[in-house]
Design an enzyme around this catalytic site. Sequence first.
Site, PDB file in Angstrom:
ATOM      1  CE  LYS A  42      -4.789   5.699   4.598  1.00 25.66           C
ATOM      2  NZ  LYS A  42      -5.874   4.849   3.998  1.00 25.66           N
TER       3      LYS A  42
ATOM      4  NE  ARG B 259       0.302   1.491   3.300  1.00 30.08           N
ATOM      5  CZ  ARG B 259       1.288   2.339   3.449  1.00 30.08           C
ATOM      6  NH1 ARG B 259       2.551   1.900   3.565  1.00 30.08           N
ATOM      7  NH2 ARG B 259       1.101   3.633   3.498  1.00 30.08           N
TER       8      ARG B 259
ATOM      9  CG  ASP C 200      -3.324   7.873  -1.539  1.00 32.40           C
ATOM     10  OD1 ASP C 200      -2.937   8.290  -0.429  1.00 32.40           O
ATOM     11  OD2 ASP C 200      -3.217   6.695  -1.911  1.00 32.40           O
TER      12      ASP C 200
END
Length: 355
Positions: free
Chosen positions: A253, A53, A242
């Site tokens: 996040k 991840r 992201d």
Amino acid sequence: MKPIERIHNLKAIEWVNDRVRLIDQTKLPGELVYLELSDYRELVSAIKEMRIRGAPVLGVAAAYAVALGAKAIENGSREGLLMEMKKVYQTIVYARPTAVNIKWAVERMRKVVEDTKDVSKIRLALVAEAKKIEAEDEEANRSLARLGAQLVQDGGTVLTHCNTGALATAGYGTALGIVRAAWESGKKLKVFATETRPFLQGARLTAWELLKEGIPVTLITDSMAGHFLSRGCINCVIVGADRIAANGDVANKIGTYTLAVLARENRVPFYVAAPTSTIDLSIPSGEGIPIEERPPEEVTHIGRVLLAPEGVEVRNPAFDITPNKYVSAIVTEKGVIRAPLGKGLSKIFKEGKGG
Ligand code: MRU
């Protein structure tokens, strides 16, 4: 407590003997377990299960998944391969929707397939391109980390969220790369790492990476951040991303937005560190960024232990959007961009340099 063994050049993912080898991040910090995968569907499952991840390394994983997908196709004709690859691309892109690095890497790999006219050369060309994406990501991280290290005060304390280190990238890290570069340049600093509910990337991974490097780290729960920011204990906040929209809004996040607002309220600079592969100029603002919703068990359980009453309704958005007005600067490998962020972002793409 047993000291954590120092491991240099930690590789979250690598291509070894026609297979992908990755660290199973769900097993950390308890065990350092490697998975070796030869089927792209297994790699897609590992991505969905968050065994691997972090946006930049997900781009690398997506590229290797395309290479594995092409290897498994037996159809000998170029047209047949191109047709079957469509399903491969789609399966990979939908694995995790917010991290744009996945889509970015699949597009790069698709271009290699389309540009390689000799079908017998496509599979090797794909492996070469995926390795290139991996190498470029590490290089980008090292460059942005060098630039970002100048923003970190000697003797200061950095607050970071989630995990943005070697585990989340092809190597070195983004926000944590900046911490690493500042530390390696001789600056004395401390890190406050938020535990990052619900998946605990901060508690499990960031704390592990920093202890391993010998960089002083203090673990706090997410809800303690306001307390420490208001008491003057934090000199800057640095997080990863992201996806960054064209106007500089940042998807990162869940909990990042809260930190950004708290940082502004307490006049603490809030920096976002990301390679340009995380910037999505096709999306004008954060509103257009898809937010992944993850399984309720991540909220109701810690590990396998049920904490909440069975049957309770749960929401679990994995990311939130921080509006550009809260971002003091975006640190990329091509430069440090300050407000107006939209203008700075389009400039680095047009001219290949930052402001
Ligand atoms: O759900 P995750 O663990 O993949 O989320 C990771 C993050 O939000 C990171 O901050 C981001 O991907 C940048 S990693 C360098």
